[in-house]
Write an enzyme that holds these catalytic residues in place. Structure first.
Site, PDB file in Angstrom:
ATOM      1  N   LEU A   7       3.542  18.973  50.130  1.00  0.00           N
ATOM      2  CA  LEU A   7       2.717  17.874  50.613  1.00  0.00           C
ATOM      3  C   LEU A   7       3.067  16.633  49.799  1.00  0.00           C
ATOM      4  O   LEU A   7       3.058  16.674  48.564  1.00  0.00           O
ATOM      5  CB  LEU A   7       1.235  18.209  50.467  1.00  0.00           C
ATOM      6  CG  LEU A   7       0.226  17.192  51.023  1.00  0.00           C
ATOM      7  CD1 LEU A   7      -1.052  17.906  51.472  1.00  0.00           C
ATOM      8  CD2 LEU A   7      -0.141  16.112  50.001  1.00  0.00           C
ATOM      9  N   ILE A  15       9.593   4.725  48.587  1.00  0.00           N
ATOM     10  CA  ILE A  15       9.956   5.974  47.931  1.00  0.00           C
ATOM     11  C   ILE A  15       9.349   7.161  48.664  1.00  0.00           C
ATOM     12  O   ILE A  15       9.997   8.187  48.855  1.00  0.00           O
ATOM     13  CB  ILE A  15       9.503   5.971  46.456  1.00  0.00           C
ATOM     14  CG1 ILE A  15      10.214   4.873  45.661  1.00  0.00           C
ATOM     15  CG2 ILE A  15       9.794   7.324  45.807  1.00  0.00           C
ATOM     16  CD1 ILE A  15       9.726   4.757  44.223  1.00  0.00           C
ATOM     17  N   GLY A  16       8.093   7.038  49.076  1.00  0.00           N
ATOM     18  CA  GLY A  16       7.429   8.165  49.733  1.00  0.00           C
ATOM     19  C   GLY A  16       8.126   8.598  50.999  1.00  0.00           C
ATOM     20  O   GLY A  16       8.295   9.799  51.260  1.00  0.00           O
ATOM     21  N   SER A 140       5.243   5.608  36.793  1.00  0.00           N
ATOM     22  CA  SER A 140       5.993   4.365  36.670  1.00  0.00           C
ATOM     23  C   SER A 140       6.407   4.227  35.215  1.00  0.00           C
ATOM     24  O   SER A 140       5.779   4.827  34.329  1.00  0.00           O
ATOM     25  CB  SER A 140       5.090   3.171  37.053  1.00  0.00           C
ATOM     26  OG  SER A 140       5.658   1.937  36.655  1.00  0.00           O
ATOM     27  N   TYR A 153      -3.056  -2.031  36.396  1.00  0.00           N
ATOM     28  CA  TYR A 153      -2.066  -1.088  36.934  1.00  0.00           C
ATOM     29  C   TYR A 153      -1.539  -0.176  35.832  1.00  0.00           C
ATOM     30  O   TYR A 153      -1.481   1.052  35.999  1.00  0.00           O
ATOM     31  CB  TYR A 153      -0.921  -1.867  37.583  1.00  0.00           C
ATOM     32  CG  TYR A 153       0.180  -0.994  38.128  1.00  0.00           C
ATOM     33  CD1 TYR A 153       0.009  -0.285  39.319  1.00  0.00           C
ATOM     34  CD2 TYR A 153       1.398  -0.859  37.461  1.00  0.00           C
ATOM     35  CE1 TYR A 153       1.007   0.515  39.818  1.00  0.00           C
ATOM     36  CE2 TYR A 153       2.403  -0.059  37.957  1.00  0.00           C
ATOM     37  CZ  TYR A 153       2.210   0.633  39.136  1.00  0.00           C
ATOM     38  OH  TYR A 153       3.208   1.435  39.630  1.00  0.00           O
TER      39      TYR A 153
END
Length: 280
Positions: A7, A15-16, A140, A153
């Site tokens: 999944l 990227i996904g 990241s 972030y």
């Protein structure tokens, strides 16, 4: 035996999308999730072009909605009967500094980038234990190195890294491997989706305006030489298929060098000297 099932969250772009197609190409039945399945056509077209459309199962999943996450994972188990891996990829960028925004702004960043990961991980872990599976989370380099005007972030990504590093030995005791994957700058829609009006932001930044202008100019240069989404995704898929994945993986030499600066920086001066130079 049936194909293993993975999944992947946040697969409509970038990227996904490339992870979903790459995983299917590697022989995984890929449950590609996104908040708005109306945006799935680009992914379907890419999978069909790669000849793996039959291995793709597109489903709705909103990582900040716990009920959505639980329902999606339950449906995956009902249809496929197994869940061998999860790739937490969904996230959202954010540029700002605390004095110029509200605590609610910061909380919203945490909801997507940190608590969203927790929702998916918590729902999936029982099934990953049953499969002796693996949990991959795209963080990241900003989960290791704090960066100017990325306070919220980076805080969220730091939290994810700390959570997963702490979870790794616990999950391993039950047969589940845990890896964080750290891209640097990637040429995707992620940055565009931040939705920052550059000149308006600088004009509204007051005393921080000159520093913000310098930071945004530096960022534009960094993303001009960014890694492609396909290259970053290839590192994720390689980790997905690695028989003995490392707990931490960077997606490029530049990312490894950047993260290495922090990991060898015991007094913090190397990092703050570097990032301060971005604001001049």
């Amino acid at each position: 035996m049936s194909a293993p099932v993975v999944l992947v969250t946040g697969t409509s772009t970038g990227i996904g999308l490339e992870i979903a197609v790459g995983a299917a190409r590697a022989g995984w039945r890929t449950v590609a999730t996104m908040r708005d399945v109306g945006r799935a056509q680009r992914l379907r077209d890419a999978a069909d072009a790669a000849g793996v459309g039959d291995l793709l199962d597109v489903r709705r999943l909103d990582v900040v909605d716990q009920a959505s996450v639980v329902a999606c994972v339950a449906d995956v188990m009902a249809v496929h009967g197994r869940l061998d891996a999860v790739v937490n990829n969904a996230g959202a960028g954010h540029v700002g500094t605390l004095e110029l925004e509200t605590v609610d702004d910061v909380r919203a960043v945490m909801e997507v980038n940190f608590f969203g990961v927790l929702h998916v991980t918590r729902a999936a872990l029982p099934h990953l234990r049953a499969a002796g599976g693996r949990l991959l989370t795209v963080t990241s380099v900003g989960g290791v190195v704090g960066q100017p005007f990325n306070e919220a972030y980076c805080a969220a990504k730091f939290a994810v890294e700390g959570f997963m590093e702490s979870l790794a030995p616990v999950a391993a005791s039950a047969g589940v491997s845990v890896t964080v994957i750290e891209p640097g700058a990637v040429a995707s829609e992620f940055v565009a989706n931040v939705g920052l009006d550059r000149e308006a932001a600088i004009a509204g930044a007051g005393a921080y305006g000159p520093a913000l202008r310098a930071y945004l100019a530096r960022s534009a240069d960094a993303f001009a030489a960014a890694q492609s989404p396909a290259d970053a995704a290839a590192a994720v898929v390689a980790t997905l298929t690695d028989p003995d994945p490392a707990p931490r993986v960077q997606t490029s030499p530049a990312a490894r060098q950047f993260v290495g600066t922090k990991l060898a920086d015991l007094d913090g001066l190397a990092v703050t000297t570097l990032t301060t130079s971005w604001l001049r």
